[in-house]
Design an enzyme around this catalytic site. Structure first.
Site, PDB file in Angstrom:
ATOM      1  NE  ARG A  84      44.136  54.848  40.456  1.00 47.77           N
ATOM      2  CZ  ARG A  84      45.259  54.854  40.580  1.00 47.77           C
ATOM      3  NH1 ARG A  84      46.141  55.476  41.429  1.00 47.77           N
ATOM      4  NH2 ARG A  84      46.228  53.876  39.732  1.00 47.77           N
ATOM      5  CB  SER A 110      -2.042  37.663  53.529  1.00 45.88           C
ATOM      6  OG  SER A 110      -2.712  38.885  53.870  1.00 45.88           O
TER       7      SER A 110
END
Lengths: 452, 452, 452, 452
Positions: B314, B275
């Site tokens: 399509r 950390s």
């Protein structure tokens, strides 16, 4: 090894937003955070003034190896930890010892994010405004142009193209109102220290936080919001709303652009909308992208909604989920807006095709007009029934609705052939369409003047 | 302007999958598609043999400017159109005229996608196998180690850590079965020409399609699948299933790694899990990423589900939605697997902490054992009631459950203090945990031997 | 207070599935679980035979107050706890003491769920089969009927309606394969006891589990799967795939049913598809519902994907999330199938409208045919360019493409007017459409005969 | 056949919201719509006054068969068409002929929906207010109670329970602000007639619309919004935000309630939180439901986002998608709020357990405090390194951190044992926790007083 070229980077994404929200964009703003943090802390006597000056100098000349940083993230679990380490290593000891004083990774990242989103929001707002101007102009230009209104993809009644466009415009006003309301909730400083208590500021946390907010152009935040992510999710939702509106416009355009309909076409340009196989094709391209983005956005919004459940004072998992999703969502939103802005001025609007389609059903689309005229005499229900039958006959016999009706004594008792012919003219049944187009345009003006 | 560095590229993404699925990866496979298409067509007499040779030669030396291509996509609406144009421009006229003969953009893109997914699937399968081996080994090693089973995050009963890990292992077997079943549906050629009729092949479409499939290492496809996207959505769903399993493992690990619990820790490494603010922290990092990915995946799966509704031959919009979502989903899945493979061998398993936690509730976790022993004498309901009251007293008075029970004549009529003490030993109430751990390991072996 | 009438219960939901999956359906199967559990345990000597008989007798006459049960769930956190309590209270003490012996709430609920899903899956499979038969028949009937193939909603080339329908059929085959593969993973017993160790069965857990599975018509499960929910999520995904396919069909139908297109109409019926305002309307209704469901399903699939992350041996939150989502998703899927089955036989197919639309663009749709013929002489690229220009002229001048081409010496050098006229007949450029329609039908037959 | 009992109707749903939003609730408000529409039209001279009176009388006595209506929806495609038909049939001809005059189905349904949402929003707002009061009281009560702040599920620093609760409170304020801003966008009349042009009102559309809005307690709408659904999606997003906040609270509670942690427990009650198998269990039940709902909501929000893409003047599919999703989402949100309101006052807060957990790591959680004290002398980087090593030793040797540090001359040069002991008291390193708790409470008061 860099990520490969993303071939959708100009089609489904906004390069300008990617520039703001990408890794370099984050690092640049985290640098600003660290520099300004030190500056404010020095001003408040928490760290020596020389240290702050050195932090600023070192930051100005720091060169962060982005590839190395990306690799380090995989070990560290977030970008800020290795960023601070790399920055520390690049600084003289005297500066390094006061770097990141009292802050935590998420402070740097969330404050940087707020700065990034501030820039993104300003652009979104500007684009919404331009889009609104375009739509208002389009609505005004075509305020009286009759077009078939379509419900469930069937001809319903005549309306005007201007009224239709005014309908696209209304959500744009609301999106700008939402953006305005969101700003003070979203564009706020994050400064809580390791677990949100500002413990390492020795009681000066609120002062540091307010001072830093001012320096970074952010609003202060009464409490840290490490695991209160509602405003980020709200921003995501707003992106989803905008993408939805643009998807609706795109779908209307794509539908009107169908070969059989041809009422509105996307502007042609060299290299635009062709087909590798079909030389005659003129494809919707902006609508293609806008609709794609309207499909993509909801899933990303859902993730931001889900990622609100962040445990305790910093989440496992839910926090990094934001990193992947939020920049993508914003970038897609930017792209959808870009496509809309490119689409509108080039739109090839064909009132003659609209008129031809209106007439193609030989007056069927005027059925309501006749029904309402008849209803005055025989009531709504009976009129509905009568016109429904006549419509069926007209279709079956390929005749004009007015002719079929003119042959029906139940009708001619009340309406003669001349009246029927007049009733079945699209212009006769536009209702408030022109007024509504005008109302939409007026509302936009009023919105711009700040009256709403 | 290139997309900026993605700082999650090694944390939430898999660089190897991005290499396969990115723009360069697509272009490389579209090149192969065009070369092999010409080769097969030449073999079938559709185009001159020299043309095919020239296509191959030109493709080998073609250099596609990826940035320029990305920009052209925004006008063309898909990557294949400008790609074919750029390739054509780079070829002598004699080769160019037969390039892409009879094919359409989506043929090249979908066949390339099938090739990409074939490589991705092979890697996923291999990683699942390795993960299965690791989990089987872990289950075997800790087959008898008692640990608290937890339901709704409360101690329930003792189980063994091996049984828990065997529970993680089962879905891995099923994922491999799913992957195996999916292959022939997914890894198929796309070759339909402009609208799926193979019109430009002059009747030889089926032969070209089969020949090309063979060349590209794909299965043949009885019909083109331009707008039948179910197998792509199925692949997305499988990614979602895998990410879900890994998210479950990650969550279990993160929960067991909590400061107060400490039963299992992710392996430590320099630069891992620290950390920036807290020097004592040891954070879950792999679990952080795996959980993040489990949050991200469902939204992407939903988009692929939604994008199946592709209009006619399509789709507008729905097709490009896939381009943004599917590579991301696969890349995240690859990353989650990578983290799991890194996590497992380094896992710091602490049986002594498991034992300590089991004993921390002073026998409460053995409540069912006592209840079932009592139930033999007084029935399940009465026993449940009696032990429930004793449990409450034990908590309130901070006494051992066995002591409370030993003071209750309703209990001691049937069970004396020695029996109660024995009944409240975790080992006495492991049930089938060890057997189940063994069953899981055996099932994995059987799976590997192909017996399932 | 009962939940109000759900007005979509016959439109977006399947009443038959709601009957199986609703509260009464769950309770009925949990009763079966408890009765058979006692029976198997008695057979294995774990409880007295008389107890099992009494459990059976009491269960047969038990009347569970569903409203009271629903209220109790809110306190208990799941339906099984109050269900067992209510059942216990309704039994004589001798039976009650052995009720639910060794089992936990989730055992009863998940086993009941597997039974419910077994019934649901059988119906889905049967409906998919019927749908497949209908589509195969439709494809066969219209195998040669020319229709415009449309890409990005633009005319592309001619195809046949039969080929289009064959394209709808292919995913149906794959869904049935998926369902078949899913069965053994999904329809399995759950029996782990309080925390998955089968502790309270005194070593006979595996025997009880296998015996109970047999009695309940489920497959055995090597390990309990209390928090391994991948197969449930897989079922959800399969529902999502089916809804996607049906949504695609619905969208195609709704698009073909547009006023300007009119190629296919949903069957008319009294009260069906009318409008309260418009007497002439004929709305798509089945497509309305099928598309709605295709929009709803992805979000529910995503929740089931997300809910896989179930902590330890029983999840907080993620488990009940399934209860709300999975029955809804299945019910919607059932409804979409019902609509498809109602839609297909009544479909009003209009080949003459298809033909008229094909011809409406004056040969433009035949552009590829001409291009490919020209390409034989001048190469694909040059031919594409030439036909692209001619197409533009034809549109601008509202002339037939063949006429424009016949006036261009660059064309007439190779193709004369007669050839051009022949080339621009739709039938001349159907490619493999008829063959593909036939291939789809043949594949369905082969599928039914079990050859795939 | 009615839908079966939904056993989650009191656990995951809100019966009061289901009452408002269900079928009867819709019909009741559509009746009001029709009555008030006729009244306003009569007032404006569009229909005879007697007709309006008769509509009112007939509506008052109308009995709509809900089962029959639900079945008719499946044919009609929406509930309003058969509703109007059934109402017409129940009226004398003179009233019937003027019923629904000029309106369309969606006008009735959307206006009814706005009325329903108005009631729902009022309740949500009230519940948020009560929840805010409860959280403010809880934060105040425990403003100084030390508890471990946890990041990534690891102890980070001490904070206070009051500060933690204040963190839960902040989003509640923002949700109320969002609700307030949403009202005028959402609670508006819908009146556009068949296709949004108000054609059948003969120019009086705006007057009818404004008059009707007034009668129904709704705001006017400048334009119809038949296919501009952004405000509905915004409402859905707000539900998602609220569910996210409540899910975060629930997860924190469930985590603090873990057997090993025991800092906060849900209140006990007869029949609440027990286990059918385990007599000693005390399960989270409200948190169970709240977390479940936080998992469910995002998928439903996504559907509402996706369903914005509504074609032309009335959508196929996307509109009915709302009917299934929005009432569910609202009902779940209501339930989550109910659970939160039940949870808070009964919460069993255990400061002594918080203190015990803080001390369990022998001072490790005070690592930052020592680091910052040392950093004053040797810089942040060196201090971080030194304390990191000491932390590791403390863990390895199971010693107090202060003892390890007191044995290190690099430390004792600057800090003696007494100072170290003081530095490692949790109270010494609460930072601004108490101030932040107070700030949160003050902000809530200011919010209530309307100052924000």
């Amino acid at each position: 090894m860099a990520k490969q070229t993303d071939l959708t980077s100009h089609f489904l994404r906004d390069p300008a937003f990617d520039d703001i929200l990408g890794g370099e964009g984050l690092v640049r703003r985290m640098l600003a955070f660290e520099v300004k943090l030190a500056e404010v802390e020095a001003r408040l006597g928490l760290i020596p003034p020389e240290a702050a000056q050195q932090v600023a100098r070192s930051a100005a000349s720091a060169s962060i190896d982005m590839g190395q940083l990306a690799e380090a993230v995989a070990l560290a679990g977030n970008p800020a930890i290795p960023f601070v380490k790399m920055l520390t290593a690049a600084m003289p000891e005297e500066a390094a010892r006061y770097l990141h004083w009292g802050a935590t990774s998420q402070d740097a990242m969330d404050s940087a994010l707020a700065m990034q989103l501030g820039e993104v929001i300003a652009v979104i707002d500007q684009r919404l405004r331009t889009l609104g101007d375009m739509l208002a102009a389009l609505a005004e230009e075509h305020r009286t142009a009759p077009i078939a209104a379509r419900t469930l993809l069937q001809h319903a009644l005549p309306t005007t193209f201007g009224a239709k466009v005014a309908g696209w415009l209304m959500p744009v006003i609301r999106h700008r109102q939402r953006l305005e309301a969101l700003r003070p909730r979203l564009l706020v400083i994050q400064l809580g220290g390791a677990a949100g208590t500002r413990a390492a500021f020795g009681g000066a946390g609120e002062l540091v936080s307010r001072g830093l907010a001012l320096e970074l152009g952010l609003d202060p935040s009464p409490l840290p919001w490490h695991t209160a992510r509602d405003s980020l999710a709200e921003f995501a939702a707003l992106c989803g709303l905008i993408c939805g509106t643009l998807g609706k416009i795109a779908q209307d355009v794509a539908l009107m652009m169908q070969t059989e309909i041809g009422e509105v076409l996307e502007g042609a340009a060299p290299g635009k909308g062709g087909s590798s196989a079909l030389p005659h094709k003129r494809n919707p391209v902006a609508a293609h992208a806008m609709l794609a983005i309207a499909r993509i956005a909801p899933g990303l919004v859902a993730t931001m909604m889900a990622a609100q459940v962040q445990a305790h004072e910093r989440a496992v998992g839910d926090w990094p989920a934001e990193w992947a999703v939020l920049p993508d969502l914003a970038s897609h939103t930017g792209a959808a807006l870009n496509h809309a802005l490119a689409m509108m001025p080039a739109l090839d609007v064909r009132p003659e095709a609209m008129r031809a389609n209106l007439e193609a059903t030989k007056g069927l689309i005027m059925a309501e007009a006749v029904m309402m005229a008849l209803a005055q005499h025989i009531g709504r229900g009976a009129a509905h029934h009568l016109v429904e039958l006549a419509s069926r006959d007209a279709v079956r016999q390929n005749r004009k609705l007015s002719d079929v009706l003119a042959a029906d004594p139940q009708v001619t008792t009340y309406l003669d052939a001349v009246q029927l012919a007049a009733l079945t003219q699209p212009e006769a049944w536009l209702g408030d369409a022109v007024t509504l187009a005008d109302a939409g345009v007026a509302l936009w003006s009023r919105h711009l003047s700040g009256a709403d």
